[in-house]
Enzyme design. Structure first.
Site, PDB file in Angstrom:
ATOM      1  N   CYS A 170      -6.250   7.800   9.168  1.00  0.00           N
ATOM      2  CA  CYS A 170      -6.491   7.117  10.441  1.00  0.00           C
ATOM      3  C   CYS A 170      -6.411   8.095  11.620  1.00  0.00           C
ATOM      4  O   CYS A 170      -5.658   9.059  11.571  1.00  0.00           O
ATOM      5  CB  CYS A 170      -5.427   6.048  10.641  1.00  0.00           C
ATOM      6  SG  CYS A 170      -5.870   4.494   9.927  1.00  0.00           S
ATOM      7  N   LYS A 195       0.839  -1.221   0.000  1.00  0.00           N
ATOM      8  CA  LYS A 195       0.000   0.000   0.000  1.00  0.00           C
ATOM      9  C   LYS A 195       0.862   1.256   0.000  1.00  0.00           C
ATOM     10  O   LYS A 195       0.658   2.158  -0.807  1.00  0.00           O
ATOM     11  CB  LYS A 195      -0.902  -0.007   1.240  1.00  0.00           C
ATOM     12  CG  LYS A 195      -1.484   1.336   1.609  1.00  0.00           C
ATOM     13  CD  LYS A 195      -2.466   1.225   2.748  1.00  0.00           C
ATOM     14  CE  LYS A 195      -2.103   1.898   4.034  1.00  0.00           C
ATOM     15  NZ  LYS A 195      -1.669   3.275   4.044  1.00  0.00           N
ATOM     16  N   ASN A 196       1.843   1.293   0.902  1.00  0.00           N
ATOM     17  CA  ASN A 196       2.612   2.534   1.065  1.00  0.00           C
ATOM     18  C   ASN A 196       3.578   2.784  -0.091  1.00  0.00           C
ATOM     19  O   ASN A 196       4.104   3.892  -0.229  1.00  0.00           O
ATOM     20  CB  ASN A 196       3.358   2.536   2.404  1.00  0.00           C
ATOM     21  CG  ASN A 196       2.402   2.718   3.576  1.00  0.00           C
ATOM     22  OD1 ASN A 196       1.211   2.923   3.373  1.00  0.00           O
ATOM     23  ND2 ASN A 196       2.929   2.637   4.790  1.00  0.00           N
ATOM     24  N   ASP A 244       3.680   0.838  12.280  1.00  0.00           N
ATOM     25  CA  ASP A 244       2.521   0.157  11.699  1.00  0.00           C
ATOM     26  C   ASP A 244       2.380  -1.289  12.199  1.00  0.00           C
ATOM     27  O   ASP A 244       1.357  -1.923  11.955  1.00  0.00           O
ATOM     28  CB  ASP A 244       2.609   0.165  10.159  1.00  0.00           C
ATOM     29  CG  ASP A 244       2.301   1.542   9.589  1.00  0.00           C
ATOM     30  OD1 ASP A 244       1.853   2.413  10.351  1.00  0.00           O
ATOM     31  OD2 ASP A 244       2.525   1.746   8.380  1.00  0.00           O
ATOM     32  N   ARG A 286      -8.798  -0.712   4.297  1.00  0.00           N
ATOM     33  CA  ARG A 286      -7.969   0.363   3.729  1.00  0.00           C
ATOM     34  C   ARG A 286      -6.597  -0.183   3.316  1.00  0.00           C
ATOM     35  O   ARG A 286      -5.970   0.352   2.401  1.00  0.00           O
ATOM     36  CB  ARG A 286      -7.739   1.470   4.770  1.00  0.00           C
ATOM     37  CG  ARG A 286      -8.946   2.359   5.023  1.00  0.00           C
ATOM     38  CD  ARG A 286      -8.543   3.551   5.865  1.00  0.00           C
ATOM     39  NE  ARG A 286      -7.319   4.095   5.363  1.00  0.00           N
ATOM     40  CZ  ARG A 286      -6.349   4.640   6.099  1.00  0.00           C
ATOM     41  NH1 ARG A 286      -6.484   4.753   7.395  1.00  0.00           N
ATOM     42  NH2 ARG A 286      -5.245   5.101   5.557  1.00  0.00           N
ATOM     43  N   ARG A 324      -1.199  14.285  13.012  1.00  0.00           N
ATOM     44  CA  ARG A 324      -0.681  14.182  11.652  1.00  0.00           C
ATOM     45  C   ARG A 324      -0.751  15.495  10.868  1.00  0.00           C
ATOM     46  O   ARG A 324      -1.430  15.595   9.845  1.00  0.00           O
ATOM     47  CB  ARG A 324      -1.382  13.053  10.902  1.00  0.00           C
ATOM     48  CG  ARG A 324      -1.231  11.737  11.613  1.00  0.00           C
ATOM     49  CD  ARG A 324      -1.777  10.598  10.829  1.00  0.00           C
ATOM     50  NE  ARG A 324      -0.792   9.981   9.982  1.00  0.00           N
ATOM     51  CZ  ARG A 324      -0.990   8.865   9.302  1.00  0.00           C
ATOM     52  NH1 ARG A 324      -2.124   8.267   9.359  1.00  0.00           N
ATOM     53  NH2 ARG A 324      -0.029   8.356   8.563  1.00  0.00           N
TER      54      ARG A 324
HETATM   55  C1  UD1 Z   1       3.642   7.065   6.521  1.00  0.00           C
HETATM   56  C2  UD1 Z   1       2.923   5.775   6.236  1.00  0.00           C
HETATM   57  C3  UD1 Z   1       2.323   5.219   7.517  1.00  0.00           C
HETATM   58  C4  UD1 Z   1       3.401   5.096   8.594  1.00  0.00           C
HETATM   59  C5  UD1 Z   1       4.155   6.412   8.760  1.00  0.00           C
HETATM   60  C6  UD1 Z   1       5.347   6.294   9.713  1.00  0.00           C
HETATM   61  C7  UD1 Z   1       2.137   5.980   3.955  1.00  0.00           C
HETATM   62  C8  UD1 Z   1       0.984   6.142   3.017  1.00  0.00           C
HETATM   63  N1  UD1 Z   1       1.880   6.028   5.265  1.00  0.00           N
HETATM   64  O1  UD1 Z   1       2.676   8.004   6.990  1.00  0.00           O
HETATM   65  O2  UD1 Z   1       1.784   3.936   7.221  1.00  0.00           O
HETATM   66  O3  UD1 Z   1       2.785   4.768   9.820  1.00  0.00           O
HETATM   67  O4  UD1 Z   1       4.669   6.857   7.495  1.00  0.00           O
HETATM   68  O5  UD1 Z   1       6.211   5.293   9.290  1.00  0.00           O
HETATM   69  O6  UD1 Z   1       3.260   5.769   3.536  1.00  0.00           O
HETATM   70  N2  UD1 Z   1       4.536  14.963  10.959  1.00  0.00           N
HETATM   71  C9  UD1 Z   1       4.460  16.321  11.273  1.00  0.00           C
HETATM   72  N3  UD1 Z   1       4.394  17.215  10.234  1.00  0.00           N
HETATM   73  C10 UD1 Z   1       4.385  16.819   8.919  1.00  0.00           C
HETATM   74  C11 UD1 Z   1       4.476  15.437   8.625  1.00  0.00           C
HETATM   75  C12 UD1 Z   1       4.555  14.550   9.663  1.00  0.00           C
HETATM   76  O7  UD1 Z   1       4.464  16.693  12.435  1.00  0.00           O
HETATM   77  O8  UD1 Z   1       4.307  17.689   8.036  1.00  0.00           O
HETATM   78  C13 UD1 Z   1       4.627  13.987  12.069  1.00  0.00           C
HETATM   79  C14 UD1 Z   1       3.440  13.029  12.106  1.00  0.00           C
HETATM   80  O9  UD1 Z   1       2.349  13.585  12.824  1.00  0.00           O
HETATM   81  C15 UD1 Z   1       4.061  11.831  12.811  1.00  0.00           C
HETATM   82  C16 UD1 Z   1       5.503  11.818  12.278  1.00  0.00           C
HETATM   83  O10 UD1 Z   1       5.747  13.141  11.815  1.00  0.00           O
HETATM   84  O11 UD1 Z   1       4.045  12.010  14.187  1.00  0.00           O
HETATM   85  C17 UD1 Z   1       5.777  10.839  11.163  1.00  0.00           C
HETATM   86  O12 UD1 Z   1       4.817  11.007  10.151  1.00  0.00           O
HETATM   87  P1  UD1 Z   1       5.109  10.637   8.623  1.00  0.00           P
HETATM   88  O13 UD1 Z   1       6.380   9.894   8.526  1.00  0.00           O
HETATM   89  O14 UD1 Z   1       4.951  11.870   7.803  1.00  0.00           O
HETATM   90  O15 UD1 Z   1       3.905   9.646   8.317  1.00  0.00           O
HETATM   91  P2  UD1 Z   1       3.028   9.552   7.017  1.00  0.00           P
HETATM   92  O16 UD1 Z   1       3.818   9.901   5.816  1.00  0.00           O
HETATM   93  O17 UD1 Z   1       1.746  10.259   7.254  1.00  0.00           O
END
Ligand code: UD1
Length: 417
Positions: free
Chosen positions: A116, A22-23, A305, A397, A121
């Site tokens: 989720c 998925k990712n 995850d 999902r 996030r």
């Molecule tokens: C991706 C994965 C998800 C996985 C996560 C962490 C996909 C589609 N999803 O989610 O399955 O659980 O990586 O390995 O690939 N954050 C901020 N500001 C930002 C962006 C992130 O504060 O602009 C924080 C988030 O709230 C979180 C942390 O950074 O606490 C990591 O998030 P991130 O690595 O961005 O996760 P996703 O890309 O949303």
């Protein structure tokens, strides 16, 4: 009822093939918008997050054909840059389209993305990085408008690791003017895969898979065919299912080279594991040993995850241990559900303290999010008696058919509509 019914207690045996990731699929689908011509994506998982992404892409003007796991995308007639709020609201990965739409059209208006309920996030890192690349962003209460006269390469150092922000910058940078350097980039295998896809299409990228990625902007990307690799999180979920229920299973095509931390944790619990290019064999004969300390981290650390799935395994292990969540602040939503089954868990901030029990008992459970929902299915599979896991839509999902996969491995489970 939209639930999964499970009669637990069977040891697992047999083999199942691991679906496409998925990712990896979601950012690659977003990347097809950058390409001149038709892209063919194979082994794309048939999950609702992919369906949402395809609907979103169609609403923006892409021509899409899907025959089972093969998807063809022609983004030649892309016309819209206003993302429909109903799609963006339900899926966080819609943010992945921000960089590509700016590259294609120079202007995007969108709502803040959903996904989720595992934490706040925010998308501040995405927006800050794009601003540095020459995007003017006007934020409103529920969304924002972003505009650029042309994306420019730049130097970006992320204050902390974000998978999504790294992907968005890579996507925005491949057709930008000049070079982009990303430091403290996420090293998740899905980023390597995204860069691999883009490089096959003609992008110039160095350092994919490391914490320093350099992208040299090119004029255009050409059409390609690409196969999505197997999903390390789905493989890890079924590996955890074996830890919970015991038995011996083979996970065909499981990407073991991407699963070192997960395999180490499973081995620490006493599982016998054999890795090969064909997949992973797991045998759990005796009661599992408790992990003293399990801590989630960015790749190559233990993935957040799989935190819930391993929590379930720990609730059934011998002894006591702790689990620390360092990525998302609200990822313990299955704890009250597991307690209904007799699990010994105490929660303090971002830490869980687990007293292993000999057994769990079946219960009526409610999934609150994707990975936690799948973990409840594992708990039901290992528990005595019948369990029902409601809100199956969360699990769908990311899992093509968790019920069928687990049934293949000997779990008595079925879908209830
Ligand atoms: C991706 C994965 C998800 C996985 C996560 C962490 C996909 C589609 N999803 O989610 O399955 O659980 O990586 O390995 O690939 N954050 C901020 N500001 C930002 C962006 C992130 O504060 O602009 C924080 C988030 O709230 C979180 C942390 O950074 O606490 C990591 O998030 P991130 O690595 O961005 O996760 P996703 O890309 O949303």
């Amino acid at each position: 009822m939209n639930a999964i019914q499970i009669y637990g207690g069977n040891c697992l045996m047999g083999e199942t093939r691991i679906q496409g990731s998925k990712n990896a699929a979601l950012p690659i689908l977003a990347a097809t918008l950058l390409i001149d011509g038709i892209c063919e994506i194979e082994n794309c998982p048939m999950i609702s997050d992919v369906s949402h992404m395809l609907r979103l892409m169609e609403s923006l003007g892409c021509d899409i054909t899907r025959i089972e796991h093969t998807i063809k995308v022609d983004a030649g007639r892309l016309c819209m840059c206003d993302m429909p709020s109903d799609s963006v609201g339900v899926m966080r990965s819609s943010i992945m389209l921000l960089g590509v739409l700016l590259a294609r059209t120079g202007s995007v208006s969108m709502q803040y993305p959903g996904g989720c309920v595992i934490g706040q996030r925010p998308i501040d890192l995405h927006l800050q990085a794009l601003r540095k690349m020459g995007v003017v962003i006007e934020e409103r209460e529920d969304g924002f408008v972003a505009e650029t006269k042309g994306l420019n390469g730049t130097y970006i150092r992320f204050p902390f690791v974000s998978v999504g922000a790294t992907e968005n910058v890579v996507l925005a940078a491949v057709l930008a003017k000049g070079n982009t350097v990303i430091e403290n980039a996420a090293m998740e295998p899905e980023i390597y895969t995204l860069c691999d896809f883009l490089k096959e299409a003609g992008a110039e990228i160095e350092g994919a898979g490391t914490d320093r990625i350099i992208i040299h902007g090119v004029e255009r990307l050409h059409e390609i065919s690409y196969r999505i690799p197997a999903d390390r999180i789905v493989a890890g979920t079924y590996l955890a299912a074996c830890l919970c229920s015991g038995g011996e299973i083979f996970l065909k095509e499981a990407p073991c080279t991407q699963m070192t931390a997960v395999i180490e944790a499973a081995a620490g619990m006493g599982a016998e594991i054999h890795e090969s290019t064909e997949g992973i064999q797991i045998a759990c004969r005796n009661r599992r040993k408790m992990l003293q300390e399990l801590k989630t981290d960015s790749y190559p650390g233990f993935p957040t995850d799989l935190q819930s799935a391993f929590l379930v395994a720990m609730t059934l292990a011998e002894g006591s241990g702790s689990l620390e969540e360092t990525i998302f602040e609200n990822r313990f939503r299955i704890v009250p559900e597991l307690k209904k089954m007799g699990a010994g868990i105490t929660c303090k901030g971002n830490m869980l303290f687990v007293e292993g029990q000999k057994k769990l008992k079946g219960a009526a459970l409610t999934a609150k999010e994707l990975r936690g929902g799948a973990a409840l299915v594992l708990a039901g599979s290992a528990a005595e008696g019948m369990s029902i896991v409601k809100n199956r839509q969360y699990i769908e999902r990311g899992y093509e058919n968790i019920c069928q996969d687990l049934a293949t491995l000997g779990v008595e489970c079925k879908i209830i509509n």
